[in-house]
Design an enzyme around this catalytic site. Structure first.
Site, PDB file in Angstrom:
ATOM      1  CE1 TYR A   1      25.049  26.503  59.486  1.00 28.08           C
ATOM      2  CE2 TYR A   1      26.358  28.345  58.435  1.00 28.08           C
ATOM      3  CZ  TYR A   1      25.384  27.299  58.428  1.00 28.08           C
ATOM      4  OH  TYR A   1      24.628  26.960  57.169  1.00 28.08           O
TER       5      TYR A   1
ATOM      6  CB  THR B   1      19.588  14.583  43.218  1.00 33.11           C
ATOM      7  OG1 THR B   1      20.498  15.698  42.670  1.00 33.11           O
ATOM      8  CG2 THR B   1      18.314  15.120  43.806  1.00 33.11           C
TER       9      THR B   1
ATOM     10  CB  ILE C   1      27.786  11.521  47.964  1.00 34.99           C
ATOM     11  CG1 ILE C   1      29.026  10.513  47.676  1.00 34.99           C
ATOM     12  CG2 ILE C   1      26.469  10.639  47.845  1.00 34.99           C
ATOM     13  CD1 ILE C   1      29.112   9.651  48.552  1.00 34.99           C
TER      14      ILE C   1
ATOM     15  CG  ASP D   1      27.358  20.383  50.122  1.00 39.23           C
ATOM     16  OD1 ASP D   1      27.038  20.617  51.439  1.00 39.23           O
ATOM     17  OD2 ASP D   1      26.376  20.221  49.483  1.00 39.23           O
ATOM     18  NE  ARG D   2      26.237  26.736  52.796  1.00 39.56           N
ATOM     19  CZ  ARG D   2      25.654  27.262  53.817  1.00 39.56           C
ATOM     20  NH1 ARG D   2      24.812  26.834  54.600  1.00 39.56           N
ATOM     21  NH2 ARG D   2      25.699  28.674  53.794  1.00 39.56           N
TER      22      ARG D   2
END
Length: 206
Positions: A68, A9, A6, A74-75
């Site tokens: 970190y 946008t 999610i 998502d990354r």
């Protein structure tokens, strides 16, 4: 198993074969009665999605060595898809992250292509244009449109190449396919985040 990423946008859903891109509202209507595992950067929507009994937020499972504190989930999921490589998610923003032997080495964030174009338009109406994806990077441009396109594309390409070294580059996101065409041997795969999610789910079951 249905997996969802999610974003800011869109609601991206993977059924194991293909990825579907929906608005948040459409996804809620269509999938609210189906079992689904998701990660999200839209924490303000958690109150709404958290009420759906068949939906499970697995964002806390996305963990990589060296991450970190404020790194986007998502990354992290994207980086979990492969042990080694340079990972580019080209969406509203362009994130670039490096993994070596399963350890996070660092990364950086650029504005997305649309955001960059919007910035030019904000400087002057004369600079309000669209991106020429076919602009040559081997010669200096002779028009405003090509000058802006060159500036955007060349700057992104140059900074990614600086950190590529011998690493494989993996692209995902709405503009990922286009950007991947700038790098020989790169991979565009819109399932990378979901591959990382599956990796985390399998690890949690051990």
């Amino acid at each position: 198993m249905l997996l969802a990423d999610i974003g800011n946008t869109h609601f991206h859903i993977y059924d194991g074969q293909s990825v579907e891109h929906l608005t948040h509202g459409d996804a809620f209507v269509e999938y609210r009665n189906k079992p689904l595992y998701y990660v999200t950067v839209k924490y303000e929507l958690e109150e709404k999605f958290g009420m759906v009994k068949k939906w499970h937020n697995i964002s806390d499972l996305m963990k990589i060595e060296g991450e970190y504190a404020t790194m986007g989930v998502d990354r992290k999921a994207l980086c979990l898809s492969h042990q080694n490589g340079l990972f580019v998610d080209a969406g509203s923003a362009i994130t670039v992250d490096v993994m070596e032997d399963g350890k996070y080495q660092g990364g950086f964030i650029l504005p997305g292509l649309k955001a960059m174009l919007k910035t030019y338009a904000g400087v002057s109406p004369v600079l309000d244009t669209v991106l020429n994806k076919e602009v040559s990077l081997d010669a200096l441009p002779l028009t405003t449109k090509d000058g802006i396109s060159y500036g955007i594309i060349a700057s992104i390409k140059t900074v990614i190449e600086k950190h590529q070294k011998s690493k494989k580059i993996y692209f995902t996101g709405g503009d990922g396919k286009f950007l991947s065409s700038l790098f020989e041997g790169s991979v565009f795969d819109e399932t990378l985040v979901f591959q990382g999610m599956m990796h985390a789910l399998r690890a949690s079951e051990k």
